[in-house]
Enzyme design. Structure first.
Site, PDB file in Angstrom:
ATOM      1  N   GLU A 214      29.972  51.783  -3.298  1.00  6.79           N
ATOM      2  CA  GLU A 214      29.622  51.573  -4.967  1.00  6.79           C
ATOM      3  C   GLU A 214      28.984  50.046  -4.861  1.00  6.79           C
ATOM      4  OE1 GLU A 214      29.399  54.019  -6.304  1.00  6.79           O
ATOM      5  OE2 GLU A 214      31.246  55.437  -5.520  1.00  6.79           O
ATOM      6  N   CYS A 248      29.034  46.766 -13.167  1.00  3.96           N
ATOM      7  CA  CYS A 248      28.018  47.367 -12.246  1.00  3.96           C
ATOM      8  C   CYS A 248      27.070  48.232 -12.831  1.00  3.96           C
ATOM      9  CB  CYS A 248      28.901  47.858 -10.854  1.00  3.96           C
ATOM     10  SG  CYS A 248      29.881  49.370 -11.423  1.00  3.96           S
TER      11      CYS A 248
END
Length: 465
Positions: A214, A248
């Site tokens: 990720e 993020c």
């Protein structure tokens, strides 16, 4: 070398425990998840304090929302649906092989390794662990060395609520993280930046360890001609400056028709003033921890200013008594593509706002760039929504808001291309950390014996083979 041996010993202990009980029952899995929830619920004040210590300042509400509530919600979702996830799933059998039956049987992988980041140090360590435990695995977690207070609390609580053969937390510096990534896990999940993600993938490849990465990226927000500017500014401001931009999936830059650019900038200024009435000193606005991270961000902003970009600071830089630093929400207008602010994921409180001729140019720009972790589009136009979905790629898409797709446990969370490999969360996470084992059961009345040698050509023609 000592670190590597200690890590190997922990992995070996978990492997032995898994071999002794390779398929935990539904009750055992639910019990592990309940203990993880208790670990978070009963110690929430300690968790909030530890994160605040690591960050220098972190709004308590943000820690409750993004660290505590997300973990508890994920546990509730997994425990509620786990019985269904564990059931074998029937698979269709070609008519030539009937009356045989087929199914997929989800089986635990073994030991799952998790390398967590520093921006959400509690939730981004435990959310994948929830999925791995639901799937019946043992878990080893390496939290970030940049959040030592949170990491120490995590290790202490994990040892209190779990046997080390079930779940353990490994503290240590970057060398320990490298040794951790090199272990022969049955699956390794990493959350963080792309450069380190590549190192993790190389280390895992030596053991043929499957990885989930990720990695974030430059998530765009598109503001179309039919969008309500105040509402779009409100939702983008929330998503951007939560955790001081260190999310993020935060909006990295905004693409808006040039004719609406200045009104949108004013709307953003109004929303920031409403969210943080005392500017950077507002208690609900967070600090950016880490000298290196701050220096990177300030160099990025200085380059944009030196190159003639319009820079609108919506607050003041604030040094905190705790040692933390608050960098103010800042708008950078129409930066060129060669600037660092457009080359790198910002991961901080700067927001690039770019005027484009129309949404066709915006979509072409998104499609031509690296694939982001999230894409936000503010429009009610069904045709434009269709074009967003059909002409671009991203890990997730949100219309008329930001971030909240990640709060839906039934939706997979993950990237594509430069923003990551694979997804987890909810059932997607259960499948990610399971072996979907193929099972074929032949019937006693099977006619496949007719296909044994010597082959009968008339039969092959009859069967269409």
């Amino acid at each position: 070398m000592d670190d590597a041996r200690a890590l190997t010993a922990r992995l070996d202990a978990q492997r032995r425990a898994f071999s002794a009980a390779p398929y935990p029952s539904l009750a055992e899995r639910r019990d592990r998840l309940a203990r993880l929830a208790a670990l978070t619920r009963h110690h929430r004040e300690e968790i909030i304090a530890a994160i605040g210590e690591d960050f220098g300042h972190r709004a308590e509400a943000e820690s409750r929302l993004a660290e505590i509530a997300t973990v508890l919600q994920a546990v509730r979702h997994a425990r509620r649906h786990l019985r269904r996830w564990m059931r074998p799933r029937r698979a269709a059998v070609p008519w030539r092989l009937q009356p045989a039956t087929a199914r997929t049987h989800p089986q635990p992988l073994g030991v799952v390794g998790i390398i967590a980041p520093s921006n959400y140090p509690w939730s981004l360590a435990w959310l994948p662990a929830i999925d791995a435990l639901a799937a019946g695995n043992r878990v080893m977690i390496k939290p970030s060395e940049h959040t030592p207070a949170t990491s120490a609390l995590m290790a202490r609580l994990a040892a209190r609520y779990f046997a080390p053969e079930e779940l353990c937390v490994v503290e240590g510096d970057a060398e320990v993280a490298r040794a951790f990534a090199a272990l022969p896990f049955d699956h390794l999940l990493f959350t963080g930046g792309g450069a380190i993600g590549r190192e993790v993938a190389r280390a895992a490849a030596a053991n043929l360890t499957p990885v989930t990465l990720e990695l974030g990226g430059k998530s765009p927000a598109l503001v179309a001609a039919d969008a309500d500017l105040e509402k779009a500014a409100e939702r983008i401001a929330f998503g951007k400056w939560l955790n001081a931009g260190r999310t993020c999936i935060a909006p990295d830059h905004v693409l808006i028709e040039a004719s609406r650019l200045d009104p949108f900038l004013k709307a953003l200024e109004r929303q920031v003033a409403r969210f943080y009435p005392e500017g950077s000193a507002s208690r609900d606005y967070g600090a950016v921890p880490g000298k290196a991270q701050r220096e990177r961000l300030e160099a990025m902003l200085a380059e944009a200013r030196d190159r003639g970009c319009r820079v609108i600071a919506l607050g003041e830089r604030l040094e905190l008594a705790s040692g933390g630093v608050k960098l103010p929400p800042t708008l950078v207008v129409d930066p060129t593509d060669d600037l660092r602010i457009m080359q790198e994921e910002i991961f901080g409180p700067w927001l690039a706002v770019i005027g484009v001729p129309d949404m066709a140019h915006a979509l072409a720009r998104v499609a031509a760039g690296p694939r982001p972790l999230a894409l936000y589009a503010f429009t009610d136009d069904p045709d434009l929504r269709r074009r967003v979905l059909q002409t671009t790629h991203s890990g997730g898409v949100v219309f008329n808001d930001t971030l909240w797709h990640n709060a839906v446990p039934a939706l997979p969370f993950g990237g594509v291309g430069a923003s990551g490999i694979g997804a987890y969360q909810g059932e997607a996470g259960f499948r990610r950390f399971s072996l979907e084992r193929s099972v074929f059961v032949q019937s006693r009345r099977s006619a496949v014996g007719w296909l044994n040698p010597p082959y009968r050509r008339w039969l092959l023609r009859l069967l269409g083979l």
